[in-house]
Design a protein around this motif. Structure first.
Motif, PDB file in Angstrom:
ATOM      1  N   PRO A 111       0.880  -1.410   0.143  1.00 20.63           N
ATOM      2  CA  PRO A 111      -0.172  -0.153   0.007  1.00 20.63           C
ATOM      3  C   PRO A 111       0.756   1.298   0.100  1.00 20.63           C
ATOM      4  O   PRO A 111       0.261   2.213  -0.253  1.00 20.63           O
ATOM      5  CB  PRO A 111      -0.948  -0.037   1.326  1.00 20.63           C
ATOM      6  N   ARG A 149      -6.738   1.856   0.538  1.00 18.69           N
ATOM      7  CA  ARG A 149      -6.482   2.388   1.950  1.00 18.69           C
ATOM      8  C   ARG A 149      -7.839   2.613   2.835  1.00 18.69           C
ATOM      9  O   ARG A 149      -8.030   2.282   3.908  1.00 18.69           O
ATOM     10  CB  ARG A 149      -5.564   3.559   2.032  1.00 18.69           C
ATOM     11  N   ARG A 152      -9.772  -0.590   3.476  1.00 18.48           N
ATOM     12  CA  ARG A 152      -9.192  -1.053   4.826  1.00 18.48           C
ATOM     13  C   ARG A 152      -9.415  -0.617   6.044  1.00 18.48           C
ATOM     14  O   ARG A 152      -9.650  -1.401   7.139  1.00 18.48           O
ATOM     15  CB  ARG A 152      -7.593  -1.336   4.549  1.00 18.48           C
ATOM     16  N   ALA A 153      -9.177   0.684   5.969  1.00 16.39           N
ATOM     17  CA  ALA A 153      -9.704   1.442   7.301  1.00 16.39           C
ATOM     18  C   ALA A 153     -11.002   1.308   7.682  1.00 16.39           C
ATOM     19  O   ALA A 153     -11.511   1.004   8.738  1.00 16.39           O
ATOM     20  CB  ALA A 153      -9.533   2.880   6.886  1.00 16.39           C
ATOM     21  N   ARG A 156     -11.804  -2.052   9.207  1.00 16.00           N
ATOM     22  CA  ARG A 156     -11.141  -1.987  10.756  1.00 16.00           C
ATOM     23  C   ARG A 156     -12.171  -1.040  11.513  1.00 16.00           C
ATOM     24  O   ARG A 156     -12.556  -1.540  12.701  1.00 16.00           O
ATOM     25  CB  ARG A 156      -9.707  -1.406  10.866  1.00 16.00           C
ATOM     26  N   ILE A 167      -5.988   3.638  13.671  1.00 19.96           N
ATOM     27  CA  ILE A 167      -6.253   2.860  12.393  1.00 19.96           C
ATOM     28  C   ILE A 167      -5.769   3.898  11.120  1.00 19.96           C
ATOM     29  O   ILE A 167      -5.281   3.361  10.309  1.00 19.96           O
ATOM     30  CB  ILE A 167      -7.777   2.832  12.357  1.00 19.96           C
ATOM     31  N   GLU A 170      -2.072   3.017  10.885  1.00 19.85           N
ATOM     32  CA  GLU A 170      -1.569   1.925  10.475  1.00 19.85           C
ATOM     33  C   GLU A 170      -2.139   1.236   9.181  1.00 19.85           C
ATOM     34  O   GLU A 170      -1.717   0.252   8.461  1.00 19.85           O
ATOM     35  CB  GLU A 170      -2.177   0.660  11.551  1.00 19.85           C
ATOM     36  N   THR A 171      -3.228   2.060   8.408  1.00 16.56           N
ATOM     37  CA  THR A 171      -3.631   1.982   7.166  1.00 16.56           C
ATOM     38  C   THR A 171      -2.904   2.868   6.249  1.00 16.56           C
ATOM     39  O   THR A 171      -3.374   2.936   5.024  1.00 16.56           O
ATOM     40  CB  THR A 171      -5.106   2.007   7.011  1.00 16.56           C
ATOM     41  N   MET A 179      -7.791  10.138   6.866  1.00 11.82           N
ATOM     42  CA  MET A 179      -8.702   9.214   6.756  1.00 11.82           C
ATOM     43  C   MET A 179     -10.026   9.444   6.828  1.00 11.82           C
ATOM     44  O   MET A 179     -10.766   8.769   5.976  1.00 11.82           O
ATOM     45  CB  MET A 179      -8.244   8.083   8.015  1.00 11.82           C
TER      46      MET A 179
END
Length: 198
Positions: A111, A149, A152-153, A156, A167, A170-171, A179
């Motif tokens: 990523p 991304r 994925r976020a 989670r 989060i 980490e993403t 985000m």
């Protein structure tokens, strides 16, 4: 989605696929990629499906007419049959049409991939790589990476209770507000709204 007749070209997180009669396509939740009919058009049936957190899959349905008949009489029965097909048959592989597909795979596996470095390693210009990727996947490589991304976020956010700032870090986002904008663009709701809902 069940292809009943004709040809469809699908670009998804999984890759590009040319779909004909009997293709049962599991489209991942929030997959924003392109779907276009072939020159003769196409007919397909959209079946209800549970949220899919994977990158999706395509399976072959041997008896398309039976599934159509079930869908006309009892959608729940059609869904149950489709789920049995998915459980019993291996997914069909996506097409390998162009090196843009290799770039898609590289973005999926890393990523944080630098598009410029990837282009240099493959002896193409960054602009040429971006153009070919946009033609194949309807967005730039950078936008594709941002969508992944954000997805994925989102996964989670709705499946756990980690702090949103953690989060984001980490993403691969610069910060929580970055985000928040990306998840809001992709899903139509903020991370806080998703967290309250789940």
């Amino acid at each position: 989605m069940l292809v009943i007749d004709g040809q469809l070209l699908l670009s998804s997180y999984r890759g590009r696929e040319q779909l004909g009669r009997g293709a049962l396509v599991i489209r991942p939740t929030f997959d924003c990629r392109a779907l276009s009919a072939g020159p003769g058009g196409a007919v397909w049936l959209q079946l209800p499906w549970h949220p899919d957190w994977s990158l999706g899959a395509t399976h072959a349905v041997a008896d398309v007419d039976d599934l159509l008949l079930r869908a006309g009489h009892d959608p729940a029965d059609a869904l149950a049959k489709a789920e049995r097909v998915v459980a019993r048959t291996p997914p069909l592989p996506p097409l390998r049409i162009h090196w843009a597909d290799d770039l898609k795979d590289a973005i999926l596996s890393d990523p944080h991939l630098s598009i410029s470095q990837w282009a240099r390693r493959h002896h193409v210009s960054r602009e040429g790589a971006a153009r070919a990727f946009r033609t194949a996947y309807a967005v730039s490589p950078a936008r594709f990476r941002l969508e992944l991304r954000a997805r994925r976020a989102w996964a989670r956010i709705v499946s756990g209770d980690d702090r949103l700032s953690l989060i984001a870090l980490e993403t691969g986002f610069a910060d929580q507000s970055h985000m928040t904008r990306a998840v809001g663009w992709l899903t139509g709701k903020s991370p806080a709204a998703w967290r309250r809902r789940h």
